[in-house]
Every structure is written in structure tokens, then in C-alpha cells.
Design a protein around this motif. Structure first.
Motif, short mmCIF file in Angstrom:
data_model
loop_
_atom_site.label_atom_id
_atom_site.label_comp_id
_atom_site.label_asym_id
_atom_site.label_seq_id
_atom_site.Cartn_x
_atom_site.Cartn_y
_atom_site.Cartn_z
N TRP A 26 -73.84 0.56 -109.33
CA TRP A 26 -73.58 -0.42 -110.38
C TRP A 26 -73.14 0.30 -111.65
N PRO B 256 -69.36 -1.03 -112.02
CA PRO B 256 -69.95 -2.38 -112.09
C PRO B 256 -68.94 -3.44 -111.65
N TYR C 80 -69.54 -8.01 -115.32
CA TYR C 80 -70.95 -7.69 -115.47
C TYR C 80 -71.22 -6.50 -116.39
N SER D 81 -71.85 -2.72 -117.80
CA SER D 81 -72.68 -1.64 -117.28
C SER D 81 -73.93 -1.48 -118.14
N PRO E 73 -79.24 -1.29 -114.52
CA PRO E 73 -78.48 -2.26 -113.72
C PRO E 73 -79.38 -3.35 -113.16
N VAL F 102 -78.86 -10.04 -107.99
CA VAL F 102 -78.53 -9.75 -109.39
C VAL F 102 -79.59 -10.46 -110.20
N ASP G 297 -80.35 -11.11 -113.29
CA ASP G 297 -80.05 -11.33 -114.70
C ASP G 297 -80.57 -12.67 -115.22
N TRP H 166 -80.99 -16.12 -108.78
CA TRP H 166 -80.38 -14.81 -108.63
C TRP H 166 -79.26 -14.85 -107.60
N ALA I 135 -75.30 -9.91 -104.61
CA ALA I 135 -74.20 -8.94 -104.80
C ALA I 135 -74.23 -7.98 -103.62
N TRP J 52 -68.08 -3.87 -105.44
CA TRP J 52 -69.06 -4.95 -105.43
C TRP J 52 -68.37 -6.28 -105.19
N VAL K 212 -69.76 -10.26 -105.80
CA VAL K 212 -70.88 -11.08 -106.23
C VAL K 212 -70.63 -12.50 -105.74
#
Length: 164
Positions: free
Chosen positions: A41, A45, A49, A51, A55, A72, A74, A81, A84, A93, A95
Motif C-alpha cells: 500500500w 497505493p 487512496y 499513502s 496504511p 480497507v 477507513d 469496509w 481491496a 490494487w 478496490v
């Protein structure tokens, strides 16, 4: 994990077992793959998203191509969530705008990534203890057939009779 436990699906997708966590870094089987996912990541990244210093990914699975499947993290709510996937072959990646359950349903239907299935389209989940039991009997957990390599490792395996 609470319902099905540790195992794999069709020798294609292995689920990582969480261990007790101390802080934002998981332990157990997830720790090593999460460290790798976070390293990837930081190096590359996914679009949109950035960096961050830490991560926002936790690995929960590995497929037969050694791709890492992650959450993910976040959002505060784990139900939100997205998944990814770090493609080791493509070094990138992807997502997916869905959670783990929807991702797995779409994966098993072949909508995301073609997965090997038997002639009836069935995908089998084999618990790790069942796989170990079958291997000890000289049976491949992936096929249910005799394992042609069973006598190459460890003590001789017991032979099954027709009725077993």
C-alpha cells in the motif's frame, strides 16, 4: 470465523485466522500478510487512496496466485469496509465497493475472478482439521481422491478399503 473456522475454498482461497490484536496491527496468521499488504500500500497505493502513514488495510485471505485479500479499514463501522485485492502478478490494487460477504458471493459466482469449481459448479470449503484428517488418510482434500503423493512425506499412510 466463528461459524466456519479456519480453512480454504477449492484450494483457491485460504482464509487467514485472526489472533488477539494489540493496537492496529493484527496477530496470528493475519500479521505477516497484513504487514506485506501495508508495505505494498505504501509503495503503490490504489488510485484515490493516497499513502497514509499507517496504511488502512488488514489482510483476511490469500488466493492460489498469492494475491492478498484485505479490508480497507477507513471507516469506523467494519460492515462498511470495502475489499481491496493486491495482485502480486499485476503489482496493483483493486478496490471493490462492497464488503467481504458480497465480495465472496460475487467471487464464487465468477463475477469478479473465475474460480475453479467442480462439474456441478460447486465450491467446497474444507476446514483445516478436515484437510489434515484427509491428508493423514492419504486423501487429497481438494479432490476427495487418493493423494498420489501421500507416501512421499512422513510415515506410510493407511490404505482405505472399498467400504471406507
Amino acid at each position: 470465523m466463528a461459524t466456519y473456522g479456519d480453512g480454504e475454498t477449492d484450494a483457491f482461497l485460504a482464509f487467514l485466522v485472526p489472533g488477539p490484536a494489540e493496537g492496529p496491527v493484527p496477530s496470528g496468521d493475519m500479521a505477516e500478510e497484513t504487514a506485506e499488504a501495508r508495505r505494498m500500500w505504501l509503495e503503490k497505493p490504489p488510485a484515490g487512496y493516497g499513502s497514509p502513514a499507517t496504511p488502512p488495510v488488514i489482510a483476511w485471505g490469500v488466493n492460489a496466485r498469492a494475491d492478498l485479500l484485505c479490508w480497507v479499514i477507513d471507516e469506523q463501522d467494519p460492515r462498511r469496509w470495502p475489499v481491496a485485492v493486491w495482485s502480486r502478478g499485476g503489482l496493483s490494487w483493486s478496490v471493490h465497493g462492497c464488503g467481504m460477504l458480497e465480495y465472496l458471493v460475487r467471487l464464487f459466482r465468477g463475477e469478479i475472478d473465475p474460480m475453479r469449481a467442480d462439474d456441478d459448479g460447486v465450491r467446497r470449503f474444507v476446514h483445516v482439521r478436515e484437510a489434515q484428517r484427509l491428508l493423514a488418510l492419504g486423501i487429497s482434500p481438494d479432490t476427495g481422491e487418493p493423494n498420489p503423493y501421500a507416501d512421499m512425506v512422513g510415515p506410510p499412510q493407511p490404505r482405505l478399503s472399498q467400504g471406507d
